[in-house]
Structure formats: C-alpha cells, structure tokens
Design an enzyme around this catalytic site. Sequence first.
Site, short mmCIF file in Angstrom:
data_model
loop_
_atom_site.label_atom_id
_atom_site.label_comp_id
_atom_site.label_asym_id
_atom_site.label_seq_id
_atom_site.Cartn_x
_atom_site.Cartn_y
_atom_site.Cartn_z
N LYS A 144 0.84 -1.21 0.00
CA LYS A 144 0.00 0.00 0.00
C LYS A 144 0.88 1.26 0.00
CE LYS A 144 -2.01 -1.19 3.92
NZ LYS A 144 -1.33 -2.46 4.20
N ARG A 151 -10.15 0.13 8.24
CA ARG A 151 -9.68 -1.22 8.55
C ARG A 151 -10.73 -2.03 9.28
NH1 ARG A 151 -3.74 0.04 8.72
NH2 ARG A 151 -2.88 -1.91 9.36
N ARG A 208 10.98 -1.10 11.13
CA ARG A 208 9.85 -0.76 11.99
C ARG A 208 9.75 -1.73 13.16
NH1 ARG A 208 4.62 0.38 8.29
NH2 ARG A 208 3.67 -0.99 9.85
N ARG A 266 11.76 -5.32 5.19
CA ARG A 266 11.49 -3.91 4.88
C ARG A 266 12.44 -2.98 5.64
NH1 ARG A 266 5.63 -1.57 5.56
NH2 ARG A 266 5.81 -2.59 7.58
N ARG A 302 -0.65 -9.14 13.21
CA ARG A 302 -1.22 -8.20 12.23
C ARG A 302 -1.96 -8.95 11.12
NH1 ARG A 302 4.17 -5.43 10.88
NH2 ARG A 302 3.06 -4.24 9.30
P1 AP5 Z 1 4.83 -1.56 1.95
O1 AP5 Z 1 4.44 -0.80 0.74
O2 AP5 Z 1 5.59 -0.86 3.01
O3 AP5 Z 1 3.56 -2.33 2.54
P2 AP5 Z 1 2.25 -1.78 3.24
O4 AP5 Z 1 1.08 -2.42 2.59
O5 AP5 Z 1 2.27 -0.29 3.33
O6 AP5 Z 1 2.44 -2.46 4.67
P3 AP5 Z 1 2.33 -1.89 6.14
O7 AP5 Z 1 3.13 -2.78 7.02
O8 AP5 Z 1 2.64 -0.42 6.19
O9 AP5 Z 1 0.83 -2.12 6.41
P4 AP5 Z 1 0.14 -2.22 7.75
O10 AP5 Z 1 -1.25 -2.13 7.31
O11 AP5 Z 1 0.47 -3.39 8.56
O12 AP5 Z 1 0.77 -0.99 8.58
P5 AP5 Z 1 0.25 0.47 8.90
O13 AP5 Z 1 1.42 1.36 8.98
O14 AP5 Z 1 -0.88 0.83 8.05
O15 AP5 Z 1 5.70 -2.83 1.46
C1 AP5 Z 1 6.25 -3.76 2.37
C2 AP5 Z 1 7.63 -4.22 1.90
O16 AP5 Z 1 7.48 -4.98 0.69
C3 AP5 Z 1 8.61 -3.08 1.56
O17 AP5 Z 1 9.89 -3.47 1.99
C4 AP5 Z 1 8.56 -2.99 0.03
O18 AP5 Z 1 9.79 -2.56 -0.51
C5 AP5 Z 1 8.27 -4.44 -0.38
N1 AP5 Z 1 7.46 -4.54 -1.59
C6 AP5 Z 1 6.41 -3.74 -1.96
N2 AP5 Z 1 5.88 -4.16 -3.13
C7 AP5 Z 1 6.62 -5.26 -3.50
C8 AP5 Z 1 6.57 -6.14 -4.61
N3 AP5 Z 1 5.67 -5.98 -5.58
N4 AP5 Z 1 7.47 -7.16 -4.64
C9 AP5 Z 1 8.39 -7.34 -3.66
N5 AP5 Z 1 8.48 -6.53 -2.59
C10 AP5 Z 1 7.61 -5.50 -2.51
O19 AP5 Z 1 -0.32 0.26 10.37
C11 AP5 Z 1 0.53 -0.04 11.46
C12 AP5 Z 1 -0.28 -0.16 12.74
O20 AP5 Z 1 -0.92 1.09 13.03
C13 AP5 Z 1 -1.42 -1.17 12.73
O21 AP5 Z 1 -0.97 -2.48 13.05
C14 AP5 Z 1 -2.34 -0.60 13.79
O22 AP5 Z 1 -1.87 -0.88 15.09
C15 AP5 Z 1 -2.22 0.90 13.56
N6 AP5 Z 1 -3.21 1.40 12.58
C16 AP5 Z 1 -2.94 2.00 11.38
N7 AP5 Z 1 -4.07 2.32 10.74
C17 AP5 Z 1 -5.09 1.94 11.56
C18 AP5 Z 1 -6.51 1.99 11.44
N8 AP5 Z 1 -7.12 2.50 10.36
N9 AP5 Z 1 -7.24 1.49 12.47
C19 AP5 Z 1 -6.66 1.00 13.56
N10 AP5 Z 1 -5.34 0.89 13.73
C20 AP5 Z 1 -4.55 1.37 12.75
MG MG Z 2 2.39 1.11 4.92
#
Ligand code: AP5
Ligand code: MG
Length: 214
Positions: free
Chosen positions: A13, A88, A160, A127, A171
């Site tokens: 994402k 979410r 992270r 990552r 997660r």
């Molecule tokens: P990346 O693009 O970083 O993945 P992402 O989908 O953004 O993953 P996140 O870990 O950020 O998602 P998340 O939903 O767990 O975390 P968030 O910060 O939202 O890619 C990942 C890796 O893969 C990178 O190294 C990249 O280079 C590689 N990659 C990408 N595409 C690739 C490909 N095609 N091939 C190979 N490699 C590839 O949330 C964190 C925490 O915050 C949650 O756990 C929760 O506690 C809280 N939170 C956030 N939002 C909410 C909400 N709305 N409600 C409640 N709690 C929330």
């Molecule tokens: Mg992200």
Amino acid sequence: MRIILLGGPGAGKGTQAKKLVDKYGIPQISTGDMLRAALKEGTALGLEAKKFMEAGKLVPDEVVIGLIEERIKLDDCKKGFMLDGFPRTVGQADALKKVLDSMSLKIDHVVSIDVANEELVARLTGRRTCKACGSGFHVLFDPPKKEGVCDKCGGELYQRADDNEETIRSRLKVYDDQTAPLIEYYKKAGLLRPIAGVGSIDEIFAKITSVLGG
Ligand code: AP5
Ligand code: MG
C-alpha cells in the site's frame, strides 16, 4: 479522485501510494504513518496508540476516525486523496461514508491488493524505511544502492518496531478477522478493484493505474 488502498500488512500500500502521489498529485493519507509520527513526537495520542501498534492490534476506531475526519477536511484534499491503511473495520468504513456524505463527496475506487501470507511475511521482515523522508526499501526485493542508506535523500534506514515475526503474525490475523470483510463491503458498493499483488513494484503500479483509468 478519492481512492482507498486496501490490503494486508506488507501488501504494498505504502509503496504504491508514493508512486500514485507522483502520478496523480493527490496526497497519501496513511493512518499508520500518522500514528507513528504522533508516537515519535510523544503526544498523548501516540502514547495511547503505542501499546496497540506494538502488539499488532488495531488502535480503537474512534481514535483513527477522528484523525481522518480532521485530515480530509484540509485544503490539500480538495482535489482528492488516497487513504492508505484506513478504513480497517466495518465501523471505520461506515464512519468514513458518513463524513464524506456530510461533505457531499464519495469514494471513486477501492483498490484491493491481494498477496499471500507467506509473501507478506517475507516482505515485512526485509522492509527498511528512511528515517528522514519515509522512502521504503526491501533488503532483497528493492535494495538501496548502499546498505542502510536512503537512495533518495541519504537518510538512515531503520526497521519498523512492528516488523518482527510475532507481531507480523498478529497483524495478519487482525487483517483476516477485522479488515478482510471490507472486500465484500466494497464489492457490494460497486467500488472494489481487485489487483493481484504479485510481480514487480512497477508491474503492480501499471495494473493499478490501468484500473484507475490511466
Ligand atoms: P509496503 O508498501 O511498506 O507495505 P504496506 O502495505 O504499506 O504495509 P504496512 O506494514 O505499512 O501495512 P500495515 O497495514 O500493517 O501498517 P500500517 O502502517 O498501516 O511494502 C512492504 C515491503 O514490501 C517493503 O519493503 C517494500 O519494498 C516491499 N514490496 C512492496 N511491493 C513489493 C513487490 N511488488 N514485490 C516485492 N516486494 C515488494 O499500520 C501499522 C499499525 O498502526 C497497525 O498495526 C495498527 O496498530 C495501527 N493502525 C494503522 N491504521 C489503523 C486503522 N485505520 N485502524 C486501527 N489501527 C490502525
Ligand atoms: Mg504502509
């Protein structure tokens, strides 16, 4: 254009959002980034969110809904926005609809990036993110030219706190239990644009821009 990026942890994402910002000129709104920034600043909100994030659990709905409601009313969202990691839960999705209805706005596309769990674990454990500019890398799949250093700004790369195997498993479960039902929710609303999230970052970007209309 108003878009939601839906997908499990590590689905890409954030990676795709940064490329979409460059192409469409609309802001990326990541609740995860906003919560990590609050944590870094040591605000009350950040401290409240910390325990949930470290455990790989969701921060309570009312907290993130409040953040989003404030954010999408800012001027830079007038031309559209991209939600990364929100909504979410069904409760968050209902709340978003209510806020948008009150502004006479609607979501145009929900891009759902589908990646198998084992691939997600491999992506998250490798990552690395830039402390200075937030650019994302992967030690194997998208390595920086110099280990530990950001290609774009020379900043230091970090891992992270929630990218350890135990928290990743939590997660993934939270995604399956609480977020995956949104796929059906948005399918029923006629907004779902499913994308197979396997392939190179550029290949997936091409698939997304094609469903968004080029
Ligand atoms: P990346 O693009 O970083 O993945 P992402 O989908 O953004 O993953 P996140 O870990 O950020 O998602 P998340 O939903 O767990 O975390 P968030 O910060 O939202 O890619 C990942 C890796 O893969 C990178 O190294 C990249 O280079 C590689 N990659 C990408 N595409 C690739 C490909 N095609 N091939 C190979 N490699 C590839 O949330 C964190 C925490 O915050 C949650 O756990 C929760 O506690 C809280 N939170 C956030 N939002 C909410 C909400 N709305 N409600 C409640 N709690 C929330
Ligand atoms: Mg992200």
